[in-house]
Scaffold this active site. Structure first.
Site, PDB file in Angstrom:
ATOM      1  N   GLU A   1       5.973 -11.411  -4.096  1.00 45.86           N
ATOM      2  CA  GLU A   1       5.026 -11.352  -2.982  1.00 45.86           C
ATOM      3  C   GLU A   1       3.772 -12.203  -3.191  1.00 45.86           C
ATOM      4  OE1 GLU A   1       4.340  -7.298  -1.758  1.00 45.86           O
ATOM      5  OE2 GLU A   1       6.437  -6.756  -2.044  1.00 45.86           O
TER       6      GLU A   1
ATOM      7  N   GLU B   1       6.338   7.843  -6.382  1.00 36.62           N
ATOM      8  CA  GLU B   1       5.291   7.872  -7.400  1.00 36.62           C
ATOM      9  C   GLU B   1       5.281   9.251  -8.045  1.00 36.62           C
ATOM     10  OE1 GLU B   1       0.532   6.930  -7.852  1.00 36.62           O
ATOM     11  OE2 GLU B   1       1.515   6.717  -5.925  1.00 36.62           O
TER      12      GLU B   1
ATOM     13  N   TRP C   1      -1.729   2.102   8.431  1.00 34.17           N
ATOM     14  CA  TRP C   1      -2.661   1.262   7.684  1.00 34.17           C
ATOM     15  C   TRP C   1      -3.252   0.144   8.538  1.00 34.17           C
ATOM     16  CZ3 TRP C   1      -0.003   0.751   2.220  1.00 34.17           C
ATOM     17  CH2 TRP C   1       0.079   2.027   1.653  1.00 34.17           C
TER      18      TRP C   1
ATOM     19  N   HIS D   1      -1.786   2.292 -11.506  1.00 33.78           N
ATOM     20  CA  HIS D   1      -3.213   2.256 -11.187  1.00 33.78           C
ATOM     21  C   HIS D   1      -4.074   2.234 -12.442  1.00 33.78           C
ATOM     22  CE1 HIS D   1      -1.215   4.097  -7.651  1.00 33.78           C
ATOM     23  NE2 HIS D   1      -1.940   3.186  -7.047  1.00 33.78           N
TER      24      HIS D   1
END
Length: 754
Positions: A484, A665, A561, A694
């Site tokens: 990406e 997750e 979003w 993260h």
């Protein structure tokens, strides 16, 4: 009774994301703590002055946070997990960063605290951890220091505190199970201390946020509010503040509390103003959340005036944003590339402050000409040709049940996919993105600025994709991604290639910590004028014999979003996106891409806050995903990815998506999320995230193996995949290589142990 304006909070990050840059510089060791603190002071002073100049009478103080306001509250209360504590028991800004991200310039690295969505927004908070017998004390005086700052600048202020019941509601028990509500009596003395300190400073009103009061709370939690607020009463006036939904179902609880005012969200709630006025104690102030804090649309102030004018003179009244303006970009005036007509439809945080001032002045004077002038562009939008596309509306109306059905059930598809891909046990993959290096960002920026022509840009992106494939093959991953490099943001990228969206230059909003996103704005009907991802996916696949996943962002996530239209339903927007991306799936498949991932990390976050409203949302949300995916043939494997989710209460809907593989997750929750899939007997394949992307910490092989073994106790090993929690965009290459190498090694060890 003069009407005043106030906001519930203001964006923290700065117009040019100054806070983000200062945080990341400090974390990287490139600047001092003093430099970071100075940036915070400058931003707070600027934002208070900007709100004041825009017409806000009472400025919020305490809405600023170095990472997250819930985490700030944890530090205020001395709630620091043992693994993050300083040796001497002190609390400093690095303590805060270790809780939020697992490491800081000082102190020992440790697993970051869990992060999840703030109600049904795209903001994330750090989940408080509670243990039995825990002690609380005032250890972090940031709020008091910022109050002193604002008072020294001569401002009229309203401190902001997250309320005690909501704070406990948002947390999780760690270790021995117990009822965390029993801690309420232990945290109240800290709140009393803080309110006493504010009273000493001459503060009249404190905004105390209890958004949990819009939820369908268990009775024990509702019952907790009265004793809690009895304990807090008497030192200052309390504005009990709610948002994101209405309060009418819990109004009996609210009106029994010893507070002096109530803020209600009149945008997202269904509360009737007349009923509120009738039921609230006569001496209470009503703060009317009339300006949408979660969107970018200019308000029709003539409608807002009509909604509230009947109460003028009948009770003390303030006008406010519906929620904190944290969820809105800062300033529309710096947007120089928006079409003039489209720009006239918008209002960002500072413009929303101006709207409140216009509304206040009209309500105080009875003069509405300025409201009519302000509202004219948004009224004219209803008839704009930019908004309506007859072909899209026709296609949407023609959807049938067959459009959301795959050819055959999962069991049949799985056989076809196994025969096609011949993957090993414990297949390894990543979620999609690889590190967005300085070189990649510079390449995109130069292209956007016109400093790089299209050919050179494409050559540069192709080279980064090639390197991503080489890295993955070297690491030994089984299913690859193209990385990406061409995408700035997983939603923005698709919005840029779909009709019906527009983009801002500086419309940044905080997602978590230093992470900011620039949501696209849905201004009209959505369609796909040309293929979006096919070229780069096809190129990446040409570089390897291993399967490369096509990567799409799903319709519900793009909706959640983005800043949505307000003139059609969310269901309509989601299904328009689904139809556009359905064509993308068909084109990827035709180009030889055999595995297509449709990310829906926002499916759960889009849930209405009240469970009684869930079924309708989940029905159309699942249908949108299936419309998107169902065009795929049996031998094409459809993946989806979800994060920050509690799944147990929506497992029926997760299964109804009918994705061949779901990646989730789970590492921060120590695989506990898999309990939901085990209890449900989830039939399809699952990739539980084995490390937290993260955090920059690199997991050991042993750590990953242990998590996978724990997963295999709940899900048959032949249906398990091995992957990180989420995309790797925000990580650096050194820790990415190290973490993925350990992940692949752990998978190989488990294969050999069979």
């Amino acid at each position: 009774m003069t009407i005043l304006t106030h906001t519930l909070g203001f964006p923290r990050v700065g117009l040019r994301r100054e806070l983000k840059k200062a945080q990341e510089s400090y974390w990287a060791g490139n600047s001092t703590r003093e430099a970071l603190l100075a940036v915070g002071r400058e931003l707070r002073a600027r934002h208070w002055e900007q709100q004041k100049q825009a017409g806000i009478d009472l400025l919020p103080v305490g809405d600023f946070a170095w990472y997250d306001h819930v985490l700030t509250t944890s530090l205020l209360l001395g709630n620091v997990p043992a693994r993050h504590q300083n040796n001497d028991g002190s609390v400093d800004i690095d303590t805060l960063f270790r809780i939020g991200r697992g490491r800081a310039p000082t102190g020992e690295p440790a697993a970051a605290a869990e992060m999840t969505k703030w109600f049904n927004t795209n903001y994330h908070y750090i989940v408080p951890e509670f243990s039995k017998g825990q002690q609380f004390r005032l250890t972090w005086t940031q709020l008091l220091e910022e109050v002193d700052e604002a008072l020294a600048l001569g401002h009229k202020i309203k401190p902001v505190l997250l309320g005690p019941v909501t704070y406990l509601w948002l947390g999780k028990v760690k270790g021995e199970p117990f009822d965390r509500l029993t801690l309420l009596k232990d945290i109240l003395p800290v709140y009393q201390h803080v309110l006493a300190e504010l009273a000493k400073r001459g503060i009249e009103w404190v905004q105390i946020d209890e958004p949990a009061l819009v939820l369908e709370l268990p009775q024990a939690w509702l019952d907790a509010f009265k004793p809690a607020y009895d304990a807090l009463a008497g030192q200052v006036k309390l504005l009990l503040t709610t948002y994101f939904e209405g309060v009418t179902p819990n109004l009996d609880t609210i009106i029994a509390l010893p507070v002096q005012g109530l803020h209600v969200d009149l945008i997202h709630g269904k509360d009737d103003v007349a009923e509120l006025h009738q039921r609230l104690p006569v001496d209470w102030l009503l703060s009317a959340g009339l300006i949408n804090g979660r969107n970018v649309w200019r308000a029709d102030l003539t409608e807002k005036y009509a909604q509230i004018n009947a109460l003028v003179g009948k009770r003390a009244l303030w006008v406010a944003s519906s929620c904190s303006l944290l969820h809105s970009p800062i300033d529309l005036s710096v947007e120089t590339r928006l079409d003039t007509e489209v720009k006239s439809w918008f209002a960002f945080a500072l413009q929303k402050c101006g709207e409140l001032a216009l509304l206040r002045d009209a309500l105080n004077s009875g003069e509405t000409a300025a409201l009519e002038e302000w509202s004219a562009p948004i009224q004219a939008r209803r008839h704009s040709r930019r908004v309506h596309n007859a072909a899209v509306e026709k296609r949407l109306a023609a959807i049938t049940a067959q459009d959301s059905q795959r050819e055959n059930p999962y069991e049949v598809r799985a056989e076809a996919q196994r025969a096609r891909f011949k993957l090993p046990a414990w297949p390894t993959t990543t979620i999609g993105s690889f590190p967005q290096t300085t070189e990649i960002r510079g390449l995109r920026l130069d292209f956007k600025k016109g400093n790089l022509d299209a050919n050179n840009y494409r050559t540069g992106i192709a080279e980064h994709i090639k390197q991503a494939i080489i890295e993955q093959e070297r690491l030994g991953l089984d299913v690859l991604v193209h990385g990406e490099a061409e995408r700035n943001d997983m939603v923005e990228y698709f919005g840029e290639h779909l009709d019906g969206f527009v983009f801002t230059q500086n419309g940044w909003v905080q997602s978590y910590g230093s992470r900011c996103v620039k949501p696209p704005v849905v201004i009209g009907d959505i369609s796909r004028p040309a293929p979006i991802t096919v070229e780069w996916a096809k190129y990446a696949q040409s570089l390897t014999d291993k399967p490369v996943k096509g990567m799409l962002t799903g319709p519900v996530t793009i909706l959640c979003w983005s800043f949505p239209r307000e003139d059609v339903t969310r269901e309509t927007i989601a299904k328009q996106i689904a139809l556009a991306l359905r064509d993308e799936v068909a084109d990827l498949e035709a180009a030889g891409i055999g595995i297509i991932q449709i990310d829906e990390p926002a499916l759960r976050e889009g849930l209405p806050l009240r469970r009684s409203d869930w079924d309708a949302y989940l029905e159309w949300g699942v249908e949108a995903f299936r419309i998107n995916a169902a065009v795929a043939k049996d031998e094409t494997q459809i993946h989806t990815h979800m994060c920050y989710c509690e799944f147990n209460d929506i497992m029926d809907s997760i299964a109804a998506l009918d994705a061949d593989v779901i990646t989730i997750e789970t590492s921060r929750s120590d695989m506990e999320l898999l309990e939901s899939f085990e209890a449900f007997d989830y039939p399809n394949e699952i990739g539980p995230g084995v490390y937290d992307i993260h955090s920059p910490n690199v997991p050991s092989v042993e750590w990953i193996e242990a998590l996978l073994k724990k997963a295999a106790q709940r899900i048959p090993a032949q249906r398990l995949w091995v992957n990180p929690d989420c995309g790797l965009k925000t990580r650096g290459w050194p820790e990415t290589r190290a973490a993925l190498a350990n992940m692949v090694k752990a998978a190989h060890n488990l294969r050999q142990a069979k």
